[in-house]
Design a protein around this motif. Sequence first.
Motif, PDB file in Angstrom:
ATOM      1  N   ILE A 171      37.842  -5.485  29.906  1.00 36.33           N
ATOM      2  CA  ILE A 171      38.254  -6.664  30.680  1.00 36.33           C
ATOM      3  C   ILE A 171      38.190  -6.396  32.182  1.00 36.33           C
ATOM      4  O   ILE A 171      37.956  -7.316  32.969  1.00 36.33           O
ATOM      5  CB  ILE A 171      39.654  -7.159  30.246  1.00 36.33           C
ATOM      6  N   LEU A 172      38.336  -5.150  32.595  1.00 39.40           N
ATOM      7  CA  LEU A 172      38.216  -4.818  34.015  1.00 39.40           C
ATOM      8  C   LEU A 172      36.823  -5.179  34.551  1.00 39.40           C
ATOM      9  O   LEU A 172      36.674  -5.516  35.724  1.00 39.40           O
ATOM     10  CB  LEU A 172      38.513  -3.338  34.250  1.00 39.40           C
ATOM     11  N   PHE A 173      35.813  -5.138  33.690  1.00 33.53           N
ATOM     12  CA  PHE A 173      34.447  -5.531  34.062  1.00 33.53           C
ATOM     13  C   PHE A 173      34.457  -6.933  34.658  1.00 33.53           C
ATOM     14  O   PHE A 173      33.978  -7.158  35.777  1.00 33.53           O
ATOM     15  CB  PHE A 173      33.561  -5.455  32.817  1.00 33.53           C
ATOM     16  N   PHE A 174      34.990  -7.902  33.926  1.00 34.97           N
ATOM     17  CA  PHE A 174      35.003  -9.284  34.418  1.00 34.97           C
ATOM     18  C   PHE A 174      35.844  -9.409  35.680  1.00 34.97           C
ATOM     19  O   PHE A 174      35.493 -10.129  36.611  1.00 34.97           O
ATOM     20  CB  PHE A 174      35.522 -10.229  33.341  1.00 34.97           C
ATOM     21  N   THR A 175      36.971  -8.694  35.723  1.00 26.37           N
ATOM     22  CA  THR A 175      37.835  -8.756  36.902  1.00 26.37           C
ATOM     23  C   THR A 175      37.096  -8.239  38.132  1.00 26.37           C
ATOM     24  O   THR A 175      37.089  -8.892  39.180  1.00 26.37           O
ATOM     25  CB  THR A 175      39.125  -7.953  36.664  1.00 26.37           C
ATOM     26  N   GLU A 176      36.456  -7.080  38.004  1.00 21.09           N
ATOM     27  CA  GLU A 176      35.703  -6.512  39.134  1.00 21.09           C
ATOM     28  C   GLU A 176      34.537  -7.413  39.542  1.00 21.09           C
ATOM     29  O   GLU A 176      34.139  -7.447  40.706  1.00 21.09           O
ATOM     30  CB  GLU A 176      35.203  -5.113  38.792  1.00 21.09           C
ATOM     31  N   ARG A 223      32.346 -22.272  31.017  1.00 21.42           N
ATOM     32  CA  ARG A 223      31.621 -21.344  30.147  1.00 21.42           C
ATOM     33  C   ARG A 223      30.750 -20.430  30.999  1.00 21.42           C
ATOM     34  O   ARG A 223      29.886 -20.897  31.731  1.00 21.42           O
ATOM     35  CB  ARG A 223      30.778 -22.102  29.142  1.00 21.42           C
ATOM     36  N   SER A 224      30.987 -19.143  30.884  1.00 21.77           N
ATOM     37  CA  SER A 224      30.226 -18.106  31.599  1.00 21.77           C
ATOM     38  C   SER A 224      30.103 -18.370  33.101  1.00 21.77           C
ATOM     39  O   SER A 224      29.009 -18.567  33.628  1.00 21.77           O
ATOM     40  CB  SER A 224      28.857 -17.917  30.947  1.00 21.77           C
ATOM     41  N   PRO A 225      31.243 -18.378  33.807  1.00 25.50           N
ATOM     42  CA  PRO A 225      31.199 -18.593  35.252  1.00 25.50           C
ATOM     43  C   PRO A 225      30.562 -17.448  36.042  1.00 25.50           C
ATOM     44  O   PRO A 225      30.101 -17.654  37.165  1.00 25.50           O
ATOM     45  CB  PRO A 225      32.666 -18.783  35.639  1.00 25.50           C
ATOM     46  N   LEU A 226      30.513 -16.245  35.470  1.00 21.66           N
ATOM     47  CA  LEU A 226      29.862 -15.127  36.166  1.00 21.66           C
ATOM     48  C   LEU A 226      28.356 -15.242  36.007  1.00 21.66           C
ATOM     49  O   LEU A 226      27.866 -15.699  34.977  1.00 21.66           O
ATOM     50  CB  LEU A 226      30.335 -13.786  35.593  1.00 21.66           C
ATOM     51  N   LYS A 227      27.634 -14.795  37.026  1.00 21.73           N
ATOM     52  CA  LYS A 227      26.177 -14.847  36.916  1.00 21.73           C
ATOM     53  C   LYS A 227      25.702 -13.840  35.873  1.00 21.73           C
ATOM     54  O   LYS A 227      26.321 -12.781  35.660  1.00 21.73           O
ATOM     55  CB  LYS A 227      25.508 -14.612  38.265  1.00 21.73           C
ATOM     56  N   ASP A 228      24.606 -14.159  35.217  1.00 18.19           N
ATOM     57  CA  ASP A 228      24.018 -13.271  34.218  1.00 18.19           C
ATOM     58  C   ASP A 228      23.478 -12.011  34.892  1.00 18.19           C
ATOM     59  O   ASP A 228      23.057 -12.034  36.038  1.00 18.19           O
ATOM     60  CB  ASP A 228      22.867 -13.964  33.483  1.00 18.19           C
ATOM     61  N   GLY A 229      23.486 -10.917  34.137  1.00 20.12           N
ATOM     62  CA  GLY A 229      22.843  -9.691  34.585  1.00 20.12           C
ATOM     63  C   GLY A 229      23.714  -8.691  35.305  1.00 20.12           C
ATOM     64  O   GLY A 229      23.220  -7.646  35.721  1.00 20.12           O
ATOM     65  N   LEU A 230      25.018  -8.965  35.448  1.00 23.75           N
ATOM     66  CA  LEU A 230      25.906  -7.954  36.025  1.00 23.75           C
ATOM     67  C   LEU A 230      26.139  -6.894  34.954  1.00 23.75           C
ATOM     68  O   LEU A 230      26.363  -7.214  33.790  1.00 23.75           O
ATOM     69  CB  LEU A 230      27.237  -8.567  36.453  1.00 23.75           C
ATOM     70  N   MET A 231      26.077  -5.636  35.352  1.00 21.38           N
ATOM     71  CA  MET A 231      26.188  -4.538  34.382  1.00 21.38           C
ATOM     72  C   MET A 231      27.479  -3.748  34.595  1.00 21.38           C
ATOM     73  O   MET A 231      27.902  -3.548  35.731  1.00 21.38           O
ATOM     74  CB  MET A 231      24.998  -3.578  34.528  1.00 21.38           C
ATOM     75  N   TRP A 232      28.047  -3.300  33.509  1.00 18.78           N
ATOM     76  CA  TRP A 232      29.244  -2.446  33.518  1.00 18.78           C
ATOM     77  C   TRP A 232      28.879  -1.191  32.750  1.00 18.78           C
ATOM     78  O   TRP A 232      28.638  -1.228  31.550  1.00 18.78           O
ATOM     79  CB  TRP A 232      30.386  -3.184  32.851  1.00 18.78           C
ATOM     80  N   LEU A 233      28.800  -0.077  33.457  1.00 20.28           N
ATOM     81  CA  LEU A 233      28.413   1.200  32.861  1.00 20.28           C
ATOM     82  C   LEU A 233      29.661   2.033  32.616  1.00 20.28           C
ATOM     83  O   LEU A 233      30.461   2.238  33.536  1.00 20.28           O
ATOM     84  CB  LEU A 233      27.456   1.959  33.781  1.00 20.28           C
ATOM     85  N   ALA A 247      34.801   7.114  35.908  1.00 23.03           N
ATOM     86  CA  ALA A 247      35.198   5.730  36.150  1.00 23.03           C
ATOM     87  C   ALA A 247      34.017   4.803  35.842  1.00 23.03           C
ATOM     88  O   ALA A 247      32.859   5.160  36.080  1.00 23.03           O
ATOM     89  CB  ALA A 247      35.629   5.551  37.599  1.00 23.03           C
ATOM     90  N   PRO A 248      34.282   3.603  35.312  1.00 23.70           N
ATOM     91  CA  PRO A 248      33.190   2.669  35.063  1.00 23.70           C
ATOM     92  C   PRO A 248      32.566   2.199  36.370  1.00 23.70           C
ATOM     93  O   PRO A 248      33.171   2.304  37.434  1.00 23.70           O
ATOM     94  CB  PRO A 248      33.857   1.510  34.325  1.00 23.70           C
ATOM     95  N   MET A 249      31.354   1.674  36.272  1.00 27.47           N
ATOM     96  CA  MET A 249      30.620   1.254  37.469  1.00 27.47           C
ATOM     97  C   MET A 249      30.067  -0.153  37.257  1.00 27.47           C
ATOM     98  O   MET A 249      29.447  -0.435  36.231  1.00 27.47           O
ATOM     99  CB  MET A 249      29.476   2.229  37.728  1.00 27.47           C
ATOM    100  N   LEU A 250      30.291  -1.042  38.227  1.00 22.24           N
ATOM    101  CA  LEU A 250      29.734  -2.391  38.223  1.00 22.24           C
ATOM    102  C   LEU A 250      28.479  -2.385  39.078  1.00 22.24           C
ATOM    103  O   LEU A 250      28.501  -1.904  40.210  1.00 22.24           O
ATOM    104  CB  LEU A 250      30.748  -3.386  38.789  1.00 22.24           C
ATOM    105  N   CYS A 251      27.371  -2.899  38.541  1.00 22.55           N
ATOM    106  CA  CYS A 251      26.122  -2.938  39.288  1.00 22.55           C
ATOM    107  C   CYS A 251      25.202  -3.982  38.684  1.00 22.55           C
ATOM    108  O   CYS A 251      25.563  -4.663  37.725  1.00 22.55           O
ATOM    109  CB  CYS A 251      25.453  -1.567  39.298  1.00 22.55           C
TER     110      CYS A 251
END
Length: 190
Positions: free
Chosen positions: A125-130, A155-165, A171-175
């Motif tokens: 869930i931190l992925f969406f928050t970040e 529905r799906s307010p975040l843009k497509d293609g954000l990655m959470w590694l 620590a996880p990485m948003l890119c």
Amino acid sequence: MPTSSFEFAKAWIDHYKGWGDFVAAEMLTKDTVTWLSIWREGELIVAQGRARQGWTHGSRAVSGITGVTKVGVTFSSPELDRIAESTIRAVDPKPHGIYGVDLAYDAEGVPNPTEINISRFFTTILFFTEAGLNMPEIFANLALFGERPRLEKVRSPLKDGLMWLRGMDRAPMLCTEADLNSQIDYGRHS
């Protein structure tokens, strides 16, 4: 445990004394998505899709799936929305709270529900928050104050293609995929 061998499946069930407890089903592909949502008295407040592009320690499981997402990517699809919403309404005609639906694609490319998680956010869930969609805050504000989020899309307010590694002991990485590719040295030297 994926197999097309009757003999192997029977031996597996025999070995683990699984007769009467194990289930046989069509083998779905390794392509999976999750659809996380918040509802209030039957009204969808927000939902976000996430595709999985890998599992942490997948090589250590017979199925290749561990349940721990290694790479998650924001994803939207009207078909995903329709199937996930229908799945939730099949178990609760007036959903209220947090609902997550896991789906795996079949050979024809149709997402099939495999699990519904009710009353909890998933571990990423931190992925969406970040990325800019703080669902725990939305849930708390809705529950405590009746305050609805101001979103351009439900529905799906975040843009497509954000990655959470994610990985062990880091620590996880948003890119984005472009960010990731810019960090990889493909043997080019300047």
